[in-house]
Design an enzyme around this catalytic site. Structure first.
Site, PDB file in Angstrom:
ATOM      1  N   GLY A  58      -1.556   4.829  -4.371  1.00 36.46           N
ATOM      2  CA  GLY A  58      -2.256   3.596  -4.669  1.00 36.46           C
ATOM      3  C   GLY A  58      -1.615   2.373  -4.052  1.00 36.46           C
ATOM      4  O   GLY A  58      -1.272   2.357  -2.870  1.00 36.46           O
ATOM      5  N   SER A 112       0.852  -1.190   0.000  1.00 37.50           N
ATOM      6  CA  SER A 112       0.000   0.000   0.000  1.00 37.50           C
ATOM      7  C   SER A 112       0.884   1.234   0.000  1.00 37.50           C
ATOM      8  O   SER A 112       1.842   1.330   0.754  1.00 37.50           O
ATOM      9  CB  SER A 112      -0.942  -0.011   1.207  1.00 37.50           C
ATOM     10  OG  SER A 112      -0.233  -0.147   2.419  1.00 37.50           O
ATOM     11  N   GLY A 122      -0.328   4.639   0.003  1.00 39.80           N
ATOM     12  CA  GLY A 122      -1.027   5.875   0.333  1.00 39.80           C
ATOM     13  C   GLY A 122      -1.643   6.517  -0.889  1.00 39.80           C
ATOM     14  O   GLY A 122      -2.352   5.862  -1.654  1.00 39.80           O
ATOM     15  N   GLY A 163      -5.806   0.912   4.904  1.00 38.36           N
ATOM     16  CA  GLY A 163      -5.000  -0.225   4.470  1.00 38.36           C
ATOM     17  C   GLY A 163      -5.631  -1.553   4.838  1.00 38.36           C
ATOM     18  O   GLY A 163      -5.489  -2.547   4.099  1.00 38.36           O
ATOM     19  N   ASP A 164      -6.345  -1.598   5.958  1.00 39.97           N
ATOM     20  CA  ASP A 164      -7.031  -2.823   6.369  1.00 39.97           C
ATOM     21  C   ASP A 164      -8.179  -3.138   5.415  1.00 39.97           C
ATOM     22  O   ASP A 164      -8.422  -4.304   5.070  1.00 39.97           O
ATOM     23  CB  ASP A 164      -7.565  -2.676   7.793  1.00 39.97           C
ATOM     24  CG  ASP A 164      -6.505  -2.165   8.751  1.00 39.97           C
ATOM     25  OD1 ASP A 164      -5.318  -2.522   8.571  1.00 39.97           O
ATOM     26  OD2 ASP A 164      -6.851  -1.402   9.670  1.00 39.97           O
TER      27      ASP A 164
END
Length: 315
Positions: free
Chosen positions: A225, A220, A222, A251-252
């Site tokens: 993308g 990930s 931020g 992110g989860d």
């Protein structure tokens, strides 16, 4: 079914203010509480989209009772493991431009029996699982090889394992070769011991982990993308959040979308597109809110299977 294991869940309190000025008194413009912890957030995202999931987590103290009430409110199936210590309370300070400042407590001190009970609870669900996902930090008392033990035991049961953690627990898990890992850029830098300034840097770092036995590395990035790397594919996907409110849990949600899509048999490119759509939609929600189907409709994702590797991150 996707089983999430969160050794250090939390109650997440989000406080919205106009601007953070250290040392000064602030008046909140709004606030909310949500169930928290990486795996808990992933299960919440899956449940919100109608996917089958079970969250495995330790529960203790009055905060633990509140956490169970919040999960029941969100219709998240769970397997609770009673522990003597209290679930932690984390605080996120949110500013109007999406800037997030987090204050995380360490969590309860788990003893040997409680750690073993948590592991057994997760493995007890392995028979019906497509993925077992170990997520987040470890509370005091939990050995750094907890996720490694989870990976090895799940592999023996022929269940795929994903790990999203950092530090010694992630390093130990890597040696056990989980099927998938989801570091962010900083966590990947920590794993490979170098600065990653471009997509090529991220691609090369992820590929070195694939060469070491990890089937899928999803990074990930931020606002840039995410990049997914396997032995024969490199896929970049990105989307722009129209009105960012909070990055907590994004992110989860991305990981949840990725695993759900892979379980459904989607390609790597299509799975990453779903993952980025879920993660981007989460950024537009307050606190650690997770997206529902209606939140995904206006998120446009660009997918590139031959990305420009000279692209510099953060620009």
């Amino acid at each position: 079914m996707i089983v999430t294991v969160t050794p250090n869940p939390s109650i997440d309190r989000a406080v919205m203010i106009e601007a953070l000025h250290p040392g000064e008194v602030h008046r909140a413009t709004a606030n909310r509480i949500d169930p928290g912890g990486k795996g808990v957030n992933a299960s919440r995202a899956l449940a919100a989209q109608g996917a089958e999931t079970t969250a495995v987590l330790p529960i203790g103290g009055p905060e633990g009772h509140l956490l169970e009430e919040l999960l029941d409110h969100d219709d998240v199936p769970r397997r609770s493991v009673p522990v003597s210590g209290a679930v932690r309370m984390n605080i996120s300070i949110l500013e109007p431009d999406g800037t997030t400042t987090k204050l995380n407590e360490p969590g309860p001190d788990l003893d040997t029996h409680e750690v073993q009970a948590l592991l057994e609870a997760a493995l007890g669900l392995a028979g019906g699982a497509d993925w077992i996902v170990g997520c987040g930090s470890l509370p005091p008392g939990v050995p750094a090889d907890f996720y490694a033990s989870l990976v090895m035991a799940a592999r023996e049961r022929e269940v795929r394992v994903a790990i999203d953690s950092s530090g010694p627990s992630m390093s130990a898990a890597m040696a056990a070769r989980p099927h998938l890992i989801k570091p962010n850029n900083e966590e990947l830098e920590e794993l490979v011991g170098g600065d990653l300034a471009t997509l090529k840097d991220v691609r090369d770092a992820a590929r070195s982990l694939v060469d070491a036995g990890i089937e899928i590395v999803a990074v990930s990035l931020g606002q840039d993308g995410a990049l997914l790397v396997t032995s024969d594919e490199v896929v970049h996907a990105h989307a722009r959040a129209r009105a960012p409110l909070s990055t907590v849990g994004a992110g989860d949600c991305m990981l949840a979308g990725l695993l759900h899509s892979l379980t459904q048999g989607l390609s790597a490119a299509d799975s990453l597109a779903v993952a980025v759509r879920w993660g981007t939609a989460a950024v537009a929600l307050p606190g650690s809110g997770v997206p529902r189907p209606e939140d995904l409709r206006d998120v446009d994702v660009t997918v590139d299977t031959s990305p420009s590797l000279t692209y510099r991150l953060g620009h």
